[in-house]
Design an enzyme around this catalytic site. Structure first.
Site, PDB file in Angstrom:
ATOM      1  N   LYS A 117      -7.088  -5.416  -5.109  1.00 53.15           N
ATOM      2  CA  LYS A 117      -5.749  -5.672  -4.572  1.00 53.15           C
ATOM      3  C   LYS A 117      -5.521  -7.162  -4.388  1.00 53.15           C
ATOM      4  O   LYS A 117      -4.477  -7.698  -4.781  1.00 53.15           O
ATOM      5  CB  LYS A 117      -5.570  -4.947  -3.232  1.00 53.15           C
ATOM      6  CG  LYS A 117      -5.505  -3.434  -3.315  1.00 53.15           C
ATOM      7  CD  LYS A 117      -5.251  -2.826  -1.942  1.00 53.15           C
ATOM      8  CE  LYS A 117      -5.134  -1.313  -2.016  1.00 53.15           C
ATOM      9  NZ  LYS A 117      -4.808  -0.699  -0.713  1.00 53.15           N
ATOM     10  N   ASP A 124       0.860  -1.177   0.000  1.00 52.34           N
ATOM     11  CA  ASP A 124       0.000   0.000   0.000  1.00 52.34           C
ATOM     12  C   ASP A 124       0.901   1.232   0.000  1.00 52.34           C
ATOM     13  O   ASP A 124       2.104   1.129   0.252  1.00 52.34           O
ATOM     14  CB  ASP A 124      -0.896  -0.032   1.238  1.00 52.34           C
ATOM     15  CG  ASP A 124      -1.853   1.142   1.300  1.00 52.34           C
ATOM     16  OD1 ASP A 124      -2.347   1.554   0.233  1.00 52.34           O
ATOM     17  OD2 ASP A 124      -2.088   1.649   2.397  1.00 52.34           O
ATOM     18  N   ASP A 132      -1.365  -1.071   6.071  1.00 49.69           N
ATOM     19  CA  ASP A 132      -1.635  -0.594   7.428  1.00 49.69           C
ATOM     20  C   ASP A 132      -3.109  -0.397   7.724  1.00 49.69           C
ATOM     21  O   ASP A 132      -3.463  -0.061   8.853  1.00 49.69           O
ATOM     22  CB  ASP A 132      -0.902   0.727   7.680  1.00 49.69           C
ATOM     23  CG  ASP A 132      -1.517   1.876   6.907  1.00 49.69           C
ATOM     24  OD1 ASP A 132      -1.619   2.982   7.449  1.00 49.69           O
ATOM     25  OD2 ASP A 132      -1.899   1.671   5.742  1.00 49.69           O
ATOM     26  N   THR A 177      -0.238   4.916   1.156  1.00 44.50           N
ATOM     27  CA  THR A 177      -0.483   5.830   2.260  1.00 44.50           C
ATOM     28  C   THR A 177      -0.385   5.096   3.593  1.00 44.50           C
ATOM     29  O   THR A 177      -1.073   4.111   3.822  1.00 44.50           O
ATOM     30  CB  THR A 177      -1.875   6.474   2.128  1.00 44.50           C
ATOM     31  OG1 THR A 177      -1.967   7.085   0.842  1.00 44.50           O
ATOM     32  CG2 THR A 177      -2.092   7.507   3.203  1.00 44.50           C
ATOM     33  N   ASN A 192      -8.369  -1.520   4.361  1.00 43.89           N
ATOM     34  CA  ASN A 192      -8.450  -1.726   2.915  1.00 43.89           C
ATOM     35  C   ASN A 192      -7.341  -2.638   2.408  1.00 43.89           C
ATOM     36  O   ASN A 192      -7.357  -3.050   1.247  1.00 43.89           O
ATOM     37  CB  ASN A 192      -8.385  -0.375   2.195  1.00 43.89           C
ATOM     38  CG  ASN A 192      -7.107   0.369   2.492  1.00 43.89           C
ATOM     39  OD1 ASN A 192      -6.639   0.398   3.635  1.00 43.89           O
ATOM     40  ND2 ASN A 192      -6.511   0.972   1.486  1.00 43.89           N
ATOM     41  N   LYS A 248      -5.852  27.228  -8.310  1.00 48.81           N
ATOM     42  CA  LYS A 248      -4.638  26.427  -8.153  1.00 48.81           C
ATOM     43  C   LYS A 248      -4.899  25.048  -8.733  1.00 48.81           C
ATOM     44  O   LYS A 248      -6.014  24.513  -8.635  1.00 48.81           O
ATOM     45  CB  LYS A 248      -4.236  26.319  -6.682  1.00 48.81           C
ATOM     46  CG  LYS A 248      -5.236  25.584  -5.806  1.00 48.81           C
ATOM     47  CD  LYS A 248      -4.781  25.569  -4.357  1.00 48.81           C
ATOM     48  CE  LYS A 248      -5.796  24.844  -3.472  1.00 48.81           C
ATOM     49  NZ  LYS A 248      -5.440  24.901  -2.049  1.00 48.81           N
ATOM     50  N   ARG A 269      30.879 -37.081   1.123  1.00 47.98           N
ATOM     51  CA  ARG A 269      30.281 -35.755   1.349  1.00 47.98           C
ATOM     52  C   ARG A 269      31.374 -34.697   1.508  1.00 47.98           C
ATOM     53  O   ARG A 269      31.261 -33.612   0.945  1.00 47.98           O
ATOM     54  CB  ARG A 269      29.396 -35.829   2.603  1.00 47.98           C
ATOM     55  CG  ARG A 269      28.969 -34.489   3.161  1.00 47.98           C
ATOM     56  CD  ARG A 269      28.135 -33.674   2.195  1.00 47.98           C
ATOM     57  NE  ARG A 269      26.893 -34.304   1.820  1.00 47.98           N
ATOM     58  CZ  ARG A 269      25.878 -33.677   1.240  1.00 47.98           C
ATOM     59  NH1 ARG A 269      25.974 -32.388   0.980  1.00 47.98           N
ATOM     60  NH2 ARG A 269      24.793 -34.325   0.884  1.00 47.98           N
TER      61      ARG A 269
END
Length: 1559
Positions: free
Chosen positions: A1068, A643, A1088, A645, A1091, A842, A1351
């Site tokens: 996801k 994720d 976190d 954010t 979602n 803006k 071996r």
């Protein structure tokens, strides 16, 4: 005047309130009265309850349909279709809603949720069911059952059952502890408080009955809880005093009482002390807010009841400019009479005015789990939403409320939700009782961004109660719904109805079921166990055939020495022998392996938890393993899905730089710039230290300058992020009046063009903070505050109060034009104090530049474009600021159009966008801003380490495309040498999506065939860092179709990075599942928020980040960490160690049991396969329990090929895990063959000693019985097995050698002690007899040497001639090449230079790097351009389909590819790394400064020139990139959306910013 209830236009004449909803909370006297009316149950009505509302109104189609139905409640079939639901409120269930027996047809899920896998009742059977899915456990259980039949030769069946019992108990305890944590959190959530309407009849659930099974479960739960509380009462008292980090690691959520806390408001201290009246039971009085009586009207109210309808007056006079927004004047002379708009609409009310309320219901504090579909609930500020709720009314006069959706999409910015028009009066319990309506809803689905429903009711006329009611309806959309998991913010209360509960809520539908994960090695282990089953079956079958045949021959010695057989016949004897052999050779499938693996994994989990380098001190949180059995999977991860954010970023925006009137301001040293310099070979530590020292000096100077110019009481020195002392100097007038005016106008624009909420914390002076929909917006307003332009709040009439350098001014907000992803800009129309009307805008650089007025500010635009380009390259989110002065007539005409568009019911957003676009043209450029989205500490370095390890990182985020791209550059996931492939398909055209994917695949010479997919599964090399792919959620839905999935997967396989934006939780999980199964790779998901739960559960390993808010991801994760950077240590150190240790441990277990079991088997050849033992039974019991158990367990826990620091310094060592080279079938069979060979040596060396019959000792005692012969076999075998372990162990320290020596000597010690007592029976005195024989020692020595020689020789040959990476690194460690790491802190260790890392990848050889293939880049449409870039605009080499190539419609652009044409370096860098300042030679047009000099241009600008110096070397790659802002592109789109107008167009236009603009 009476207004027709069926007028088609909307009710509002002022769109300001609607626009302010997302961020504005009205304060002042009105807000105080409103809050008092709620909490003190004041009898006074508030004015304007229905005024200025906005949401969808009554649809004519709905009304017609309801009238045609002519019934109280429509049936579910006619209303919502068979799959929908109809919820009834104070309306009896109709017959159509009942079955033949009269029972309700609809049954709804409970609101109680469970993420845990077990309950107290189901734990035992369910856990055993899961454990016996393991085929080995089934086999062990079967052998134990056989042992209970003495006929098969088992002497102690109870003792044989002990190992399996231990395995089951240990595993059950581990699973129980893991699941108990989830249960605790579930219980805390289910028992969280909520105020629910009780003592009224919810017809939807009133007839539901609790079945006996549920009653039994509830009783059991109560009993378990009572026992638990009794046992832990003392412990809870101790915990109340203070928690340790170990307790917090169990993810203790806040106590239930914390949920009931009310957010303290700073309105007045008096009101803060007042709380809603509640009794001891938590009941809220049923009439806290009275509603108006019919016809009641207070002085000043602009609404009254007429003919049973609520009518609102329209105020058409303005006493002063502040009331301008309350006026709506329509020039009727220009409009035909038939076209005159009607401005009022009657929406009706859900309250039945003729209905008498029982007045028994009340809002009582209850728990979440008791909330049911059809309930009325009241939520207060800061409370979490318990279910999916439709809002009826709010504390806001406009019917708005604000929610934080962090648990859904990870965003902390506020989102607005609207109450229904018809429910605005439903505020009290009595109001709820008087309602009568139905909700026709669509069925539950997982789409978080869509909902469709309709409320239907019968509207009665209060004036004429006997008149037939009129059927009415109001549509319900997602904007009227609060989703479970969100948090109510900045809203005192809301009243709503419950539509979906529990598992049917959207967040739970996106979460999925908690999976039961098993390590990949454990899954592959089943096949190896099956192979051993086959070998065991063959051995037992041979034994059965030989034994049966021998008994059937006759005339054999056994006829004279045996007293018959168990079976009595050859066939039955063979059958019995088969099962006896199963018991004898059962260790071929080692039960001790499973016990040891559980011990090893538990210890590994403990060491991970105890690693202090993964401890996050800020939250007192260590790395916490939730699933203990998949630690080795951490060492095989090839794909990470992250994720954005809260995972990669802190979601904290900091204003860093700006450009005003052609001058750059601000000092910053960003992560993206450091990463770019690192790729160029620059010592970023030295450069970063120099930059930070300069910034610290400038910061002090700036603060001093601010205090000297204006002692700003609202400036907090520690919170200042914009460091630019030259800006303060220019703001003071050092560079002239024009630049001073430009700086003031720029900051004023930031302070006015926004939709933030001002929150004041009492103090002297008070602390002012800002809450906004976007954290970017809050950063802009906060910077304006820091330099002296403080937004103090809103006036009572909606104006903005600004502290303008110490002088308080009020600016009237006329209109606010919202930002959305299509517009990529926002504007505010303001009435200035001098009476002028100004528009401030803006937005994204390309959007603003395309709307600038033609023929003006040529030099300024060029300078600003260059600055924005460099800001974007630093990884900053750029933004353009512009303005326009509007004439009175022009504004009045436009405002009428805007009001009509805002009042539209159909296509409101499209109409508003169209009207807004008309006014946002012919702008004048002021400047630009640059904001840094703060990454978590160490994220770029962590991503670099993971990339060098060969791990591919994909970002799956719900954020906008442009924001994700920006973060990609900031964290070095993307770089300036990459081509961005942007997949965007409009209109959900699957064919177009397929063509686009095939087109991009063709660039790599692929077609998406099955053969290519097979090859891709085998190729684990990281792709060349030449391409990155960006895709949005709508397009992702198309490419996940079965037709395109494989092609899309192969396209992603060729890209270094993949960013999926605007994706839902379910998408996801779908992406993770596609990669995991499509490429057969190991995946890890990290997030976190709630979602991220779906993808965390879908991945092989899920990692949750314990953020400062919320633990949803942690609850469902396998590992919980405090910061993203800890992931590198978790994977590259602990994961790699665990995988290598586990691979060696499992192979060794099979090997050592082959040695032991086949030594027994060779003995059977000489006993007619009668299943007799070759040695004493105690050897068989202790072989796996004591003689060989400890060394392998400690090797699995402690062995290290290299230490943690070297693992991080050489991350390429991790690639063996990605390629799964540590545990392969080749390794398995090699160990099996080795064990077979050694079993032959161990047995036949002893056999050859006794074969000649020279078995008497010197004193005449014979040692030829099978027990003493067993000593010859067992003791060397144990020694061989333990020394063999040391040969395969990388770390020989004193502890490992000691444990191995003790285990080896234990067999000798046991033989001596046990045979010293007569309890050994025929084994008595065997030790002195055997150990006293020279033949034993010679045999033992030769056996050990010959067993280990192959071996030893093979490993020596491999390490000398075919060394692995780790062998070379270990040799370099011995040579002292890593001695520099001894004193280094593990957190500061970074892998080798990128060039070295990349050189280790074969992809660099297979793919050309000197030149890119033509057409690699995907031209991004203008719709994808970000509002906060690093801009993703087309460059001079691409074509923009939405605008002309040249600024005036031509195809010519005259921009050179070097920044030197405008920005020569202000520093000369010397050979010794120093620098000396030089005077820059910059030519500025007279347009920017008509006369005089520009002192600010003579000042050195370290950050600006440092960046310019870095950029010169990488300019060509930026020009070739198709998704970065360049000055050339901005020049091409300049003024493309503006039209030339004559001088008589209305308002005058200014060509430059002057001091007059400030007034």
């Amino acid at each position: 005047m009476a207004i027709s209830p069926y007028a088609e236009a909307g009710e509002r004449t002022n769109p300001v309130k609607r626009i302010r909803w997302a961020t504005q909370r009205v304060t002042g006297k009105k807000g105080v009265q409103k809050r008092k009316s709620i909490f003190n149950r004041n009898a006074a009505r508030r004015s304007g309850d229905e005024k200025k509302r906005e949401s969808n109104g009554t649809e004519p189609d709905f009304v017609k349909q309801a009238q045609q139905e002519g019934q109280e409640g429509p049936s579910p079939e006619t209303a919502s279709g068979p799959a929908g639901r109809t919820i009834y409120f104070n309306v009896p269930l109709p017959d159509s809603a009942r079955d033949e027996e009269g029972r309700p047809l609809q049954h709804f899920k409970r609101n109680k949720i469970r993420t845990a896998k077990y309950t107290p009742i189901s734990f035992l059977p369910k856990n055993l069911w899961f454990q016996f899915h393991n085929i080995a456990n089934v086999y062990f259980l079967f052998t134990i059952i056989l042992c209970f039949f003495s006929i098969f030769g088992s002497s102690n069946p109870g003792l044989n059952a002990v190992p399996l019992i231990v395995i089951v108990i240990v595993t059950a305890v581990k699973d129980g502890i893991e699941d108990w944590r989830r249960t605790v959190l579930d219980n805390q959530l289910n028992n969280a408080p909520v105020h629910r309407l009780v003592d009224w009849n919810n017809v939807n659930t009133a007839e539901e009955k609790i079945n006996p099974w549920r009653k039994f479960k509830k009783a059991t739960t109560r009993l378990m809880v009572a026992i638990w509380r009794a046992m832990n009462s003392r412990k809870e008292k101790k915990q109340a005093k203070g928690k340790k980090s170990a307790d917090r690691a169990l993810d203790d959520a806040p106590d239930a009482d914390d949920y009931d806390a009310r957010r303290m408001s700073a309105l007045t201290a008096r009101l803060d002390e007042e709380e809603p009246a509640e009794n001891a039971d938590g009941d809220v009085e049923m009439t806290p807010v009275p509603s108006p009586t019919p016809g009641q009207q207070r002085s000043g109210d602009k609404e009254f009841i007429s003919n049973g309808e609520l009518v609102e007056e329209l105020g058409n006079t303005a006493a002063h400019p502040g009331d301008e927004m309350q006026r709506l004047e329509v020039p009727l002379k220009d409009i035909k009479p038939g076209e005159a708009p009607k401005f009022k609409r009657f929406y009706g009310s859900l309250i039945d005015p003729t209905k008498e309320a029982p007045e028994q219901g009340r809002f009582k504090r209850d728990t979440w789990k008791n909330v049911q579909v059809g309930d009325f609930v009241r939520l207060y500020n800061e409370e979490e939403i318990p279910a999916d709720i439709i809002v009826l009314s709010t504390s806001d006069a406009d019917g708005a409320c604000y929610v934080e959706t962090k648990n859904l999409d990870g965003e902390t910015n506020l989102k607005v939700r609207n109450a229904l028009h018809t429910g605005v009066k439903v505020k009290r319990a009595r109001d709820c009782e008087r309602t009568a309506f139905t909700l026709e809803s669509e069925p539950p689905h997982a789409n978080l961004y869509a909902y469709s429903g309709v409320v239907r009711w019968q509207q009665r006329d209060l004036k004429n109660p006997d008149a037939p009611p009129r059927a009415m309806a109001e549509p319900v959309s997602i904007n009227n719904m609060l989703l479970r998991g969100c948090t109510l913010r900045n809203t005192e209360w809301i009243v709503g109805i419950v539509a979906f509960t529990g598992e049917e809520s959207k967040i739970m539908l996106n979460s999925g079921i908690t999976p039961s994960k098993r390590a990949r090695i454990s899954k592959e282990l089943n096949w190896d166990v099956i192979y051993n089953f086959c070998i065991l079956f063959i051995m037992c079958l041979v034994a059965a055939v030989v034994e049966g045949t021998t008994w059937g021959k006759g005339n054999e010695s056994l006829d004279f020495f045996e007293f018959g057989s168990y079976g009595g016949s050859p066939g039955l004897n063979g059958f019995i022998t088969f099962w006896a052999a199963i018991i004898l050779f059962q260790n071929l499938v080692p039960i001790s392996l499973y016990i040891s693996l559980e011990i090893i994994r538990t210890a590994q989990a403990f060491f991970i938890y105890s690693d202090t380098y993964m401890y996050y001190e800020k939250l007192d949180y260590p790395c916490t393993p939730k699933s203990w059995n998949i630690s080795d999977d951490l060492g095989q991860i090839e794909y990470i899905f992250s994720d954005k954010t809260g995972t990669l970023t802190q979601n904290v925006m900091e204003f860093k730089k700006c450009t005003i009137n052609g001058l750059p301001y601000g000092e910053a040293y960003t992560e993206a710039l450091a990463g770019m310099q690192k790729r160029q070979g620059i010592d970023t530590e030295v450069e970063g230290k120099r930059a930070r020292e300069q910034i610290a000096i400038d910061r002090v100077a700036m603060i001093e300058g601010i205090r000297k110019m204006h002692d700003n009481p609202y400036l907090r020195d520690e919170e200042l992020t914009f460091v630019a002392p030259n800006f303060i100097a220019d703001l003071s007038g050092e560079s002239g009046a024009a630049q001073k005016a430009a700086c003031e106008q720029f900051m004023l624009a930031l302070a006015l063009c926004h939709t933030v909420i001002t929150e004041r914390t009492p103090g002297d002076p008070p602390k002012i903070e800002f809450k906004a929909q976007s954290p970017d917006e809050a950063a802009l307003v906060a910077t304006a505050r820091d330099v002296g332009f403080t937004v103090m709040g809103r006036s009572s009439d909606g104006g903005i109060i600004i502290d303008y350098l110490g002088e308080e001014r009020e600016y009237t907000v006329l209109n606010t034009l919202e930002f959305n992803s299509a517009r990529k800009r926002m504007s505010a129309v303001m009435r200035m104090p001098d009476g002028k009307i100004m528009l401030f805008c803006k937005g994204a650089d390309s959007v603003i530049y395309s709307r600038l007025r033609k023929g003006e500010q040529a030099e300024l635009r060029k300078q600003t474009a260059e600055h924005l380009e460099m800001f974007a390259r630093e990884g900053l989110r750029t933004l353009c600021i512009a303005q326009r002065e509007l004439g009175e007539d022009e504004y009045r005409i436009w405002n009428i159009e805007h009001d009509l568009a805002a009042a539209a019911v159909q296509n409101r957003e499209e109409k508003l966008d169209e009207v807004s676009d008309a006014i946002e043209r012919d702008l004048t450029l002021i400047g630009g801003t640059a904001i840094e989205d703060r990454l978590q500490d160490g994220v770029p370095d962590a991503i670099q380490l993971l990339a060098q390890a060969g791990i591919k990182l994909w970002v799956l985020t719900g954020d906008k495309v442009e924001t994700a791209i920006n973060i990609g550059f900031s964290c070095n996931l993307l770089d300036n040498d990459m081509d961005l492939i942007v997949l965007k398909v409009d209109d959900e055209d699957l064919g177009e999506a397929e063509r686009e994917v095939e087109k991009q695949l063709a660039l790599f010479g692929k077609s998406g065939s099955d053969e290519e997919l097979k090859a891709a599964k085998k190729n684990h090399e990281p792709p060349a860092p030449t391409h990155a792919l960006v895709i949005d959620g709508d397009t992702l839905k198309l490419v996940l179709d079965d037709r395109l999935r494989q092609k899309f997967l192969l396209l992603c396989k060729e890209c270094k990075a993949v960013l999926c934006c605007r994706v839902s939780p379910a998408q996801k999980a779908a992406v993770v599942q596609m990669v995991k199964t499509g490429l057969d790779v190991m995946t890890l998901s990290i997030g976190d928020g709630a979602n991220d739960v779906a993808m965390i559960q879908e991945a092989d390993v899920g990692v949750g980040i314990a953020g400062e808010e919320g633990r949803q991801a942690v609850m469902s994760s396998d590992y919980a960490i405090g910061q993203f950077r800890f992931l590198t240590r978790l994977m590259l150190v602990h994961g790699r160690w665990s995988y290598r240790r586990m691979s060696e441990t499992i192979a060794y277990f099979f090997y050592k049991n082959i040695v032991w079991t086949f030594a027994l088997y060779w003995y059977q050849i000489y006993t007619n396969m009668d299943c007799s033992y070759a040695f004493d039974y105690t050897y068989i019991l202790l072989y796996n329990l004591a003689f060989t158990s400890l060394p392998v367990i400690f090797m699995g826990i402690l062995d290290q090929d290299v230490d943690d620091k070297v693992s991080l310094a050489v991350p390429q060592l991790y690639r063996r895990g990605i390629e799964r080279l540590e545990w392969t079938q080749t390794k398995f069979w090699t160990y099996m063959v080795d064990g077979l060979y050694q079993s032959v040596i161990c047995f036949y060396f002893t056999y050859l000693v006794f074969a000649p019959a020279t078995f008497n000792t010197e004193d005449g005692h014979t040692i030829s019985d099978y027990k003493r012969m067993g000593v010859f076999i067992a003791n060397p075998a144990v020694t061989v097995v333990n020394v063999y372990l040391l040969l395969n162990t990388y770390r020989w320290d004193w502890f490992m050698v000691l444990i191995t020596s003790i285990s080896t000597l234990l067999v000798w010690f046991w033989t001596g002690v046990y045979t010293a007592f007569t309890a050994g029976f025929t084994f008595y005195e065997a030790a002195p007899q055997v150990y006293g024989s020279l033949s034993f020692w010679c045999t033992a020595l030769l056996t050990v040497i010959l067993c280990l020689a192959p071996r030893f020789a093979a490993k020596s040959f491999q390490k000398i001639y075919y060394p692995h990476d780790v062998d070379i690194v270990r040799e370099q460690i011995r040579q002292g090449k890593f001695d520099y790491l001894k004193d280094a802190h593990p957190d500061q260790i970074i892998g080798p230079a990128p060039e070295k890392a990349d050189s280790m990848s074969s992809s660099d050889v297979s793919k050309p790097s000197d030149s890119k293939k033509p057409g690699h880049g995907q031209a991004m449409s203008d719709d994808m351009r970000p509002i906060y870039p690093p801009s993703v605009a087309q460059t001079a080499t691409t074509h923009n389909a939405h605008s002309q190539n040249g600024s005036d419609g031509t195809d010519y652009t005259g921009h050179r590819s070097s920044l030197d044409r405008q920005f020569p370096s202000a520093y000369n860098y010397n050979n010794d790394g120093g620098h000396s300042a030089v005077t820059p030679t910059i030519t500025i047009g007279d347009e920017l400064e008509p006369a005089g000099t520009r002192p600010s241009m003579d000042r050195p600008r370290p950050s600006f020139d440092r960046l310019r110096s870095s950029m010169d070397r990488t300019r060509p790659s930026f020009e070739a990139s198709h998704d970065f802002t360049s000055a050339a592109y901005l020049s091409r789109v300049e003024s493309s959306q503006s039209q030339s107008r004559g001088e008589g167009s209305g308002a005058s236009r200014r060509h430059e910013i002057s001091a007059d603009d400030v007034r």
